[in-house]
Design a protein around this motif. Sequence first.
Motif, PDB file in Angstrom:
ATOM      1  N   ARG A  24      61.894  29.251  30.793  1.00  0.00           N
ATOM      2  CA  ARG A  24      62.015  29.522  32.238  1.00  0.00           C
ATOM      3  C   ARG A  24      63.129  30.515  32.534  1.00  0.00           C
ATOM      4  O   ARG A  24      62.941  31.476  33.252  1.00  0.00           O
ATOM      5  N   VAL A  25      64.309  30.242  32.000  1.00  0.00           N
ATOM      6  CA  VAL A  25      65.443  31.136  32.216  1.00  0.00           C
ATOM      7  C   VAL A  25      65.948  31.633  30.868  1.00  0.00           C
ATOM      8  O   VAL A  25      65.661  31.042  29.819  1.00  0.00           O
ATOM      9  N   ALA A  26      66.719  32.718  30.914  1.00  0.00           N
ATOM     10  CA  ALA A  26      67.113  33.348  29.657  1.00  0.00           C
ATOM     11  C   ALA A  26      68.541  33.856  29.706  1.00  0.00           C
ATOM     12  O   ALA A  26      69.078  34.205  30.768  1.00  0.00           O
ATOM     13  N   VAL A  27      69.139  33.903  28.528  1.00  0.00           N
ATOM     14  CA  VAL A  27      70.450  34.501  28.287  1.00  0.00           C
ATOM     15  C   VAL A  27      70.233  35.737  27.430  1.00  0.00           C
ATOM     16  O   VAL A  27      69.469  35.699  26.446  1.00  0.00           O
ATOM     17  N   VAL A  28      70.890  36.835  27.779  1.00  0.00           N
ATOM     18  CA  VAL A  28      70.838  38.051  26.969  1.00  0.00           C
ATOM     19  C   VAL A  28      72.222  38.286  26.384  1.00  0.00           C
ATOM     20  O   VAL A  28      73.231  38.232  27.100  1.00  0.00           O
ATOM     21  N   ILE A  35      68.255  49.206  28.858  1.00  0.00           N
ATOM     22  CA  ILE A  35      67.911  47.818  29.179  1.00  0.00           C
ATOM     23  C   ILE A  35      66.447  47.629  29.542  1.00  0.00           C
ATOM     24  O   ILE A  35      65.998  46.495  29.702  1.00  0.00           O
ATOM     25  N   ASP A  36      65.676  48.718  29.639  1.00  0.00           N
ATOM     26  CA  ASP A  36      64.255  48.540  29.936  1.00  0.00           C
ATOM     27  C   ASP A  36      63.565  47.721  28.860  1.00  0.00           C
ATOM     28  O   ASP A  36      62.619  46.987  29.133  1.00  0.00           O
ATOM     29  N   ARG A  37      64.061  47.826  27.615  1.00  0.00           N
ATOM     30  CA  ARG A  37      63.485  47.008  26.531  1.00  0.00           C
ATOM     31  C   ARG A  37      63.673  45.524  26.811  1.00  0.00           C
ATOM     32  O   ARG A  37      62.782  44.707  26.570  1.00  0.00           O
ATOM     33  N   VAL A  38      64.853  45.172  27.316  1.00  0.00           N
ATOM     34  CA  VAL A  38      65.163  43.770  27.593  1.00  0.00           C
ATOM     35  C   VAL A  38      64.336  43.263  28.772  1.00  0.00           C
ATOM     36  O   VAL A  38      63.774  42.155  28.730  1.00  0.00           O
ATOM     37  N   LEU A  39      64.255  44.067  29.821  1.00  0.00           N
ATOM     38  CA  LEU A  39      63.486  43.669  30.996  1.00  0.00           C
ATOM     39  C   LEU A  39      62.012  43.502  30.660  1.00  0.00           C
ATOM     40  O   LEU A  39      61.348  42.567  31.152  1.00  0.00           O
ATOM     41  N   HIS A  40      61.492  44.374  29.813  1.00  0.00           N
ATOM     42  CA  HIS A  40      60.087  44.263  29.408  1.00  0.00           C
ATOM     43  C   HIS A  40      59.851  42.971  28.626  1.00  0.00           C
ATOM     44  O   HIS A  40      58.856  42.267  28.841  1.00  0.00           O
ATOM     45  N   GLN A  45      57.681  37.424  28.418  1.00  0.00           N
ATOM     46  CA  GLN A  45      57.858  35.996  28.158  1.00  0.00           C
ATOM     47  C   GLN A  45      57.854  35.161  29.441  1.00  0.00           C
ATOM     48  O   GLN A  45      57.870  33.931  29.367  1.00  0.00           O
ATOM     49  N   GLY A  46      57.843  35.824  30.590  1.00  0.00           N
ATOM     50  CA  GLY A  46      57.817  35.113  31.863  1.00  0.00           C
ATOM     51  C   GLY A  46      59.079  34.344  32.154  1.00  0.00           C
ATOM     52  O   GLY A  46      59.026  33.259  32.750  1.00  0.00           O
ATOM     53  N   VAL A  47      60.228  34.908  31.752  1.00  0.00           N
ATOM     54  CA  VAL A  47      61.494  34.208  31.968  1.00  0.00           C
ATOM     55  C   VAL A  47      62.406  35.057  32.862  1.00  0.00           C
ATOM     56  O   VAL A  47      62.289  36.272  32.924  1.00  0.00           O
TER      57      VAL A  47
END
Length: 466
Positions: A24-28, A35-40, A45-47
Motif C-alpha cells: 500500500r505504502v512505500a519507502v524509497v 526519479i521518473d524511474r522510481v515513480l514508474h 506496484q500500486g503503492v
Amino acid sequence: MSTEVTVIATSSLGDRSYLASDGRVAVVVDPQRDIDRVLHLAGAQGVRITHVVETHLHNDYVSGGLELARITGAHYLVAAADEVGFDRMPVTDGDVVPVSDGLRLRVVGTPGHTFHHLSFVLDEAGDGGWTPVGVFTGGSLLFGTTGRTDLLGQRHAHELAHHQHTSARKLVDLLPDGAQVWPTHGFGSFCSASQADAPESTIGREKAANPVLRLAADRFVTETLAGLDAYPAYYAHMGVANAAGPAPVDLTPVARADAGELRRRIAAGEWVVDLRHRKAYAASHLAGTVSLGLDGPMSTWLGWLIEWGVPITLLAETPEQVADAQRELVRIGIDRPAAQATGDPGRWAGDRTELRELTVADFAALAAAQAGDTPAGLPAPQVVLDVRMTNEWRAGHVDGAVHVPLPDLPGRLTDVPAGTVWVHCGSGYRATAAASLLANAGRDVVLIDDAFGRAASAGVRMAPTG
C-alpha cells in the motif's frame, strides 16, 4: 503481510536505490536524480511513496530525494547532524519512524563512509511483534567490503575507517543472521573500498566473508587505507550539490549541431563526445572527438576527465542514445549538454578530411612486436602506454610500459615519450578514450583493443612482480 523490497539499479555508477513497500505504502532509499524511474515503479506496484530516505549525503551522484519528496509529499529523512539548505525530517541514531501498521524504520548511526552516515533497519509487524527484515546500509556495510573512508579528505580517512569498523560490528550485533543487507554502493562504484560481485547478502553471510567483521580494527584500517585508489574528480561537486538541494532535472532534447557547429566547437577546445561503440569509433570518427561509448561507464570517465563546466556535445547513432547519455550525465550534475548530433560520422564532417580512423591491434600483435616481428600494417611500438588505475598497474603490467592513469592523461600528455604509442587498459574501453586524446594531440597511436587478462598468455613480456 508480505514486505517487498525492489532494487533500482544504476549499474553505470555502481549504485542501487530501493523501493520497500507493504503493498500500500512505500519507502524509497537513496534515489538517483532521475526519479521518473522510481515513480514508474511505484505506479506499477500500486503503492504510494510516503517516506524518502537518505543514508548519507552522497559523494558519487546527485540525489533525487528532495525532488521525489516534493512531488509525492513524502517525509524526507536526512541525518539531523547534516547541514543542508532545505527542509527535511531530521533523524538520528535510535529514532523509530512508523511507516504503516505493518512497517517501520529504525535509525542506526553508522559513521564511517561519512561522519553522519545512517543505516535504516526495516522492521515488519507480525503476530509476535516486530521482526527485522533487513537493513539499508548505504555506504556502510557492503557486500564483502565497506564504503571507502577518504571521500571527505585524507585527513579524516583514518578516523573514519575506525568508525566504519565499529559501525559494521554494531549492525551485526543488532540484527539476526537472516536479515538482508541492502547497500547503496559496491557494485562497481568508486565509493566502495573494494569490489565484490555478490548479487545479494545477509548479515550472516557478511559475518563469514566480510573483512570488516573478520579483522581487528587496526588491521582493518591499515588494509583498507592501503587498498584505496583514486576516485573521480567530479565527486568534489556532488556533496555540495546534495547539501544545497539539487534542482529538478531537465531531460528534454538539446539543440542539434550541424557539421559547421561541430567543427567550431572542436576548434574552441570543447568536448565533443562520440557515444558509439569503440569498434565503430575506430573504424571512422570525426577528428577531434573523444570516444566514450555508452556500453561502458561513460559518465564516470567523462566527469573525471573534463574541466568542470566545460561545454559538452554528444554524438550518437540515434536520438535514444543521446537521451540515455543525458540521463547518465544529470546523475553526476552535468545538467544540459551544449548540443547533439545523430547519425554517422559522414553526417558530422564537412568533408572527408575531417574523418579519422584508429589503427587497432591486440596483445598477440604486441607480443610479436616485442619479439622484433611487428605484424604487417602496424607501426612498431616505440611506447607502450598503460592507462589503467594504479592498483591495476601494481598487480601486473607490461615490461617497459609507461603508466599514466586515464584520468591524468589530459594533463600529462607531454609526459608520454615521443614515438608511436601503443595504448592499452583492462578491456579496450579506457584505451580507446586515451587513443582519441592522444590522436587529438597529434600523436601516432595504436589502440590495443583486447583484455589485459590475455596479455601474458598471448606471449607479452610482463614486468616481474613482487
